[in-house]
Design an enzyme around this catalytic site. Structure first.
Site, mmCIF file in Angstrom:
data_model
loop_
_atom_site.group_PDB
_atom_site.id
_atom_site.type_symbol
_atom_site.label_atom_id
_atom_site.label_comp_id
_atom_site.label_asym_id
_atom_site.label_seq_id
_atom_site.Cartn_x
_atom_site.Cartn_y
_atom_site.Cartn_z
ATOM 1 N N TYR A 122 0.839 -1.196 0.000
ATOM 2 C CA TYR A 122 0.000 0.000 0.000
ATOM 3 C C TYR A 122 0.875 1.246 0.000
ATOM 4 O O TYR A 122 0.642 2.193 -0.765
ATOM 5 C CB TYR A 122 -0.916 -0.011 1.232
ATOM 6 N N GLU B 254 -11.329 6.853 5.700
ATOM 7 C CA GLU B 254 -10.642 7.679 6.704
ATOM 8 C C GLU B 254 -11.579 7.953 7.879
ATOM 9 O O GLU B 254 -11.157 7.993 9.031
ATOM 10 C CB GLU B 254 -10.162 8.992 6.088
ATOM 11 N N TRP C 152 -4.819 2.562 10.482
ATOM 12 C CA TRP C 152 -5.124 2.402 9.061
ATOM 13 C C TRP C 152 -4.933 0.950 8.631
ATOM 14 O O TRP C 152 -5.649 0.456 7.763
ATOM 15 C CB TRP C 152 -4.267 3.333 8.197
#
Length: 217
Positions: free
Chosen positions: A33, A55, A63
């Site tokens: 990522y 988010e 995350w």
């Protein structure tokens, strides 16, 4: 397990001595990522809408937790098609609260449905979500001359993320605080916060040079 070492500058080297930002060290998925997505400029409305929703779900979580659930989120929220999500109703909320693949938080689920409707309004006004979001890209004079571990640690928000948050809230969006919006800007390439020396920093910079911003300057 990946054989890696950490440098004092907030970077780590893998077994091939590729340097990356240390925050992605936990798993290979996280590193992919970091290498392929984070900081790369995005002009696609579906992707922008997905990221701002995720988010919001991240608030209070890591995350990596959200990234590991991303495919389940996509399935649950109609691949983040804002027009489909905007018509979700109470039955959809009940369905989503039973979905163990996602974060089952009623407030965040309801926020995503609300924000889909607000996204439609932005699209009607600006033509695309990208046109709206990219107007908040800071100029070169508004950015640090170098992104180091120390400067990045102190940058939880920015003048632009505060302005974006304030405007979105005025428009009825939720879960769009200044810190959340700065993370969104980092991920979508409005800023390049790969640390100096990270292998992905140059790739992100080149991608930004090739990217045509949809927002007038």
């Amino acid at each position: 397990m990946l054989d890696s070492t950490t440098s004092p500058g907030g970077l780590f080297a893998d077994d091939k001595q590729v340097m990356r930002c240390v925050w992605c060290r936990a798993t290979l998925t996280y590193q992919q990522y970091h290498d392929q997505e984070w900081g790369m400029p995005v002009g696609d409305d579906r992707h922008l809408f997905e990221k701002i929703c995720l988010e919001g779900f991240q608030a209070g979580l890591s995350w990596l937790t959200i990234l590991n659930k991303r495919e389940a989120f996509r399935s649950a929220f109609a691949d983040f098609d804002m027009d489909k999500v905007a018509v979700f109703d109470d039955l959809d909320i009940k369905r989503l609260l039973l979905d163990a693949g996602i974060v089952r938080h009623r407030g965040k689920i309801a926020s995503t449905i609300n924000n889909a409707k607000r996204a439609q309004e932005l699209r009607s006004e600006f033509g695309t979500l990208a046109t709206y979001f990219w107007q908040f890209e800071p100029g070169l004079a508004e950015r640090p001359s170098q992104i180091t571990h120390q400067t990045l640690s102190a940058m939880a928000t920015s003048a632009q993320s505060i302005a974006m948050s304030k405007d979105l809230r005025k428009r009825g969006w939720s879960f769009v605080g200044p810190t959340t919006m700065y993370a969104f800007m980092q991920a979508m390439g409005l800023v390049n916060d790969h640390i100096e020396g990270c292998a992905a920093r140059v790739r992100a910079a080149v991608a930004r040079e090739e990217f045509q911003s949809p927002a007038p300057r």
